[in-house]
Design a protein around this motif. Structure first.
Motif, PDB file in Angstrom:
ATOM      1  N   ALA A  28       0.824  -1.213   0.000  1.00  0.00           N
ATOM      2  CA  ALA A  28       0.000   0.000   0.000  1.00  0.00           C
ATOM      3  C   ALA A  28       0.853   1.257   0.000  1.00  0.00           C
ATOM      4  O   ALA A  28       1.867   1.342   0.695  1.00  0.00           O
ATOM      5  CB  ALA A  28      -0.927  -0.009   1.209  1.00  0.00           C
ATOM      6  N   LEU A  29       0.433   2.218  -0.799  1.00  0.00           N
ATOM      7  CA  LEU A  29       1.057   3.524  -0.958  1.00  0.00           C
ATOM      8  C   LEU A  29       2.423   3.472  -1.646  1.00  0.00           C
ATOM      9  O   LEU A  29       3.113   4.479  -1.730  1.00  0.00           O
ATOM     10  CB  LEU A  29       1.165   4.250   0.384  1.00  0.00           C
ATOM     11  CG  LEU A  29      -0.159   4.424   1.134  1.00  0.00           C
ATOM     12  CD1 LEU A  29       0.085   5.078   2.486  1.00  0.00           C
ATOM     13  CD2 LEU A  29      -1.150   5.219   0.318  1.00  0.00           C
ATOM     14  N   GLU A  30       2.804   2.300  -2.146  1.00  0.00           N
ATOM     15  CA  GLU A  30       4.053   2.153  -2.902  1.00  0.00           C
ATOM     16  C   GLU A  30       3.804   1.424  -4.224  1.00  0.00           C
ATOM     17  O   GLU A  30       4.666   0.703  -4.712  1.00  0.00           O
ATOM     18  CB  GLU A  30       5.085   1.403  -2.062  1.00  0.00           C
ATOM     19  CG  GLU A  30       5.489   2.150  -0.808  1.00  0.00           C
ATOM     20  CD  GLU A  30       6.516   1.422   0.030  1.00  0.00           C
ATOM     21  OE1 GLU A  30       7.189   0.505  -0.496  1.00  0.00           O
ATOM     22  OE2 GLU A  30       6.662   1.766   1.212  1.00  0.00           O
ATOM     23  N   GLU A  31       2.645   1.648  -4.793  1.00  0.00           N
ATOM     24  CA  GLU A  31       2.236   0.926  -6.002  1.00  0.00           C
ATOM     25  C   GLU A  31       2.776   1.596  -7.261  1.00  0.00           C
ATOM     26  O   GLU A  31       2.039   1.988  -8.143  1.00  0.00           O
ATOM     27  CB  GLU A  31       0.706   0.853  -6.102  1.00  0.00           C
ATOM     28  CG  GLU A  31       0.021   0.354  -4.869  1.00  0.00           C
ATOM     29  CD  GLU A  31      -0.418   1.474  -3.930  1.00  0.00           C
ATOM     30  OE1 GLU A  31       0.161   2.567  -3.976  1.00  0.00           O
ATOM     31  OE2 GLU A  31      -1.331   1.248  -3.143  1.00  0.00           O
ATOM     32  N   GLU A  32       4.092   1.715  -7.353  1.00  0.00           N
ATOM     33  CA  GLU A  32       4.704   2.434  -8.466  1.00  0.00           C
ATOM     34  C   GLU A  32       4.413   1.785  -9.815  1.00  0.00           C
ATOM     35  O   GLU A  32       4.048   2.468 -10.775  1.00  0.00           O
ATOM     36  CB  GLU A  32       6.205   2.563  -8.241  1.00  0.00           C
ATOM     37  CG  GLU A  32       6.549   3.438  -7.049  1.00  0.00           C
ATOM     38  CD  GLU A  32       8.031   3.525  -6.781  1.00  0.00           C
ATOM     39  OE1 GLU A  32       8.825   3.233  -7.693  1.00  0.00           O
ATOM     40  OE2 GLU A  32       8.389   3.884  -5.654  1.00  0.00           O
ATOM     41  N   HIS A  33       4.599   0.489  -9.916  1.00  0.00           N
ATOM     42  CA  HIS A  33       4.382  -0.202 -11.196  1.00  0.00           C
ATOM     43  C   HIS A  33       2.893  -0.251 -11.544  1.00  0.00           C
ATOM     44  O   HIS A  33       2.511  -0.008 -12.693  1.00  0.00           O
ATOM     45  CB  HIS A  33       4.965  -1.618 -11.161  1.00  0.00           C
ATOM     46  CG  HIS A  33       6.443  -1.645 -10.973  1.00  0.00           C
ATOM     47  ND1 HIS A  33       7.341  -1.236 -11.930  1.00  0.00           N
ATOM     48  CD2 HIS A  33       7.187  -2.017  -9.909  1.00  0.00           C
ATOM     49  CE1 HIS A  33       8.568  -1.360 -11.478  1.00  0.00           C
ATOM     50  NE2 HIS A  33       8.507  -1.833 -10.244  1.00  0.00           N
ATOM     51  N   SER A  34       2.069  -0.552 -10.570  1.00  0.00           N
ATOM     52  CA  SER A  34       0.624  -0.621 -10.803  1.00  0.00           C
ATOM     53  C   SER A  34       0.077   0.730 -11.233  1.00  0.00           C
ATOM     54  O   SER A  34      -0.710   0.828 -12.176  1.00  0.00           O
ATOM     55  CB  SER A  34      -0.107  -1.083  -9.537  1.00  0.00           C
ATOM     56  OG  SER A  34       0.294  -2.376  -9.182  1.00  0.00           O
ATOM     57  N   SER A  35       0.489   1.773 -10.541  1.00  0.00           N
ATOM     58  CA  SER A  35       0.020   3.112 -10.845  1.00  0.00           C
ATOM     59  C   SER A  35       0.415   3.509 -12.266  1.00  0.00           C
ATOM     60  O   SER A  35      -0.409   4.004 -13.043  1.00  0.00           O
ATOM     61  CB  SER A  35       0.600   4.096  -9.823  1.00  0.00           C
ATOM     62  OG  SER A  35       0.184   5.409 -10.095  1.00  0.00           O
ATOM     63  N   ARG A  36       1.659   3.294 -12.631  1.00  0.00           N
ATOM     64  CA  ARG A  36       2.139   3.643 -13.970  1.00  0.00           C
ATOM     65  C   ARG A  36       1.407   2.827 -15.033  1.00  0.00           C
ATOM     66  O   ARG A  36       0.987   3.349 -16.060  1.00  0.00           O
ATOM     67  CB  ARG A  36       3.655   3.417 -14.050  1.00  0.00           C
ATOM     68  CG  ARG A  36       4.281   3.757 -15.368  1.00  0.00           C
ATOM     69  CD  ARG A  36       4.233   5.207 -15.775  1.00  0.00           C
ATOM     70  NE  ARG A  36       4.555   6.124 -14.701  1.00  0.00           N
ATOM     71  CZ  ARG A  36       4.156   7.390 -14.662  1.00  0.00           C
ATOM     72  NH1 ARG A  36       3.423   7.901 -15.631  1.00  0.00           N
ATOM     73  NH2 ARG A  36       4.466   8.172 -13.662  1.00  0.00           N
ATOM     74  N   TYR A  37       1.224   1.538 -14.779  1.00  0.00           N
ATOM     75  CA  TYR A  37       0.515   0.665 -15.724  1.00  0.00           C
ATOM     76  C   TYR A  37      -0.912   1.171 -15.961  1.00  0.00           C
ATOM     77  O   TYR A  37      -1.353   1.284 -17.109  1.00  0.00           O
ATOM     78  CB  TYR A  37       0.499  -0.771 -15.184  1.00  0.00           C
ATOM     79  CG  TYR A  37      -0.334  -1.711 -16.011  1.00  0.00           C
ATOM     80  CD1 TYR A  37       0.207  -2.346 -17.120  1.00  0.00           C
ATOM     81  CD2 TYR A  37      -1.667  -1.955 -15.692  1.00  0.00           C
ATOM     82  CE1 TYR A  37      -0.567  -3.204 -17.887  1.00  0.00           C
ATOM     83  CE2 TYR A  37      -2.443  -2.798 -16.457  1.00  0.00           C
ATOM     84  CZ  TYR A  37      -1.887  -3.427 -17.549  1.00  0.00           C
ATOM     85  OH  TYR A  37      -2.656  -4.270 -18.314  1.00  0.00           O
ATOM     86  N   LEU A  38      -1.614   1.471 -14.889  1.00  0.00           N
ATOM     87  CA  LEU A  38      -2.999   1.927 -15.014  1.00  0.00           C
ATOM     88  C   LEU A  38      -3.093   3.302 -15.671  1.00  0.00           C
ATOM     89  O   LEU A  38      -3.973   3.535 -16.510  1.00  0.00           O
ATOM     90  CB  LEU A  38      -3.673   1.938 -13.643  1.00  0.00           C
ATOM     91  CG  LEU A  38      -3.882   0.551 -13.022  1.00  0.00           C
ATOM     92  CD1 LEU A  38      -4.355   0.687 -11.577  1.00  0.00           C
ATOM     93  CD2 LEU A  38      -4.848  -0.275 -13.841  1.00  0.00           C
ATOM     94  N   MET A  39      -2.180   4.209 -15.325  1.00  0.00           N
ATOM     95  CA  MET A  39      -2.194   5.522 -15.969  1.00  0.00           C
ATOM     96  C   MET A  39      -1.971   5.398 -17.469  1.00  0.00           C
ATOM     97  O   MET A  39      -2.671   6.039 -18.263  1.00  0.00           O
ATOM     98  CB  MET A  39      -1.145   6.450 -15.343  1.00  0.00           C
ATOM     99  CG  MET A  39      -1.550   6.985 -13.993  1.00  0.00           C
ATOM    100  SD  MET A  39      -0.452   8.284 -13.379  1.00  0.00           S
ATOM    101  CE  MET A  39       0.984   7.342 -12.900  1.00  0.00           C
ATOM    102  N   ASN A  40      -1.019   4.572 -17.872  1.00  0.00           N
ATOM    103  CA  ASN A  40      -0.750   4.393 -19.301  1.00  0.00           C
ATOM    104  C   ASN A  40      -1.937   3.758 -20.015  1.00  0.00           C
ATOM    105  O   ASN A  40      -2.291   4.160 -21.130  1.00  0.00           O
ATOM    106  CB  ASN A  40       0.512   3.563 -19.510  1.00  0.00           C
ATOM    107  CG  ASN A  40       1.769   4.331 -19.179  1.00  0.00           C
ATOM    108  OD1 ASN A  40       1.791   5.559 -19.241  1.00  0.00           O
ATOM    109  ND2 ASN A  40       2.812   3.617 -18.815  1.00  0.00           N
ATOM    110  N   ALA A  41      -2.563   2.784 -19.391  1.00  0.00           N
ATOM    111  CA  ALA A  41      -3.734   2.133 -19.997  1.00  0.00           C
ATOM    112  C   ALA A  41      -4.865   3.133 -20.171  1.00  0.00           C
ATOM    113  O   ALA A  41      -5.512   3.181 -21.227  1.00  0.00           O
ATOM    114  CB  ALA A  41      -4.182   0.952 -19.134  1.00  0.00           C
ATOM    115  N   LEU A  42      -5.107   3.951 -19.172  1.00  0.00           N
ATOM    116  CA  LEU A  42      -6.173   4.947 -19.256  1.00  0.00           C
ATOM    117  C   LEU A  42      -5.857   6.022 -20.300  1.00  0.00           C
ATOM    118  O   LEU A  42      -6.743   6.456 -21.037  1.00  0.00           O
ATOM    119  CB  LEU A  42      -6.419   5.566 -17.883  1.00  0.00           C
ATOM    120  CG  LEU A  42      -7.075   4.613 -16.880  1.00  0.00           C
ATOM    121  CD1 LEU A  42      -6.959   5.164 -15.463  1.00  0.00           C
ATOM    122  CD2 LEU A  42      -8.510   4.339 -17.250  1.00  0.00           C
TER     123      LEU A  42
END
Length: 72
Positions: A28-42
């Motif tokens: 939690a609060l360190e989701e660097e890869h997940s966050s980047r993946y989701l931002m790029n997908a969106l």
């Protein structure tokens, strides 16, 4: 509805996103890869992305559309 139809037509994409973020297994609060993946997908689907929301490196707001209603 449009949303339900889109979800039905994109089940593979949604399952892939779920599986991908699950495999990153970030804490939690360190989701660097997940966050980047989701931002790029969106972004690929036309969403505008606001990064680093509320002073958090992994937080973002994704908005689509203009006027009202606006999905965010």
């Amino acid at each position: 509805s449009f949303a339900a139809q889109w979800i039905d037509e994109n089940q593979t994409l949604l399952a892939e996103a779920n599986d991908t973020t699950w495999k990153f297994a970030e804490v939690a609060l360190e989701e660097e890869h997940s966050s980047r993946y989701l931002m790029n997908a969106l972004k690929d689907y036309g969403f505008q992305i606001e990064e680093h929301v509320a002073g958090m490196d992994t937080a973002f707001i994704a908005t689509w559309g203009s006027g009202t209603p606006c999905v965010g």
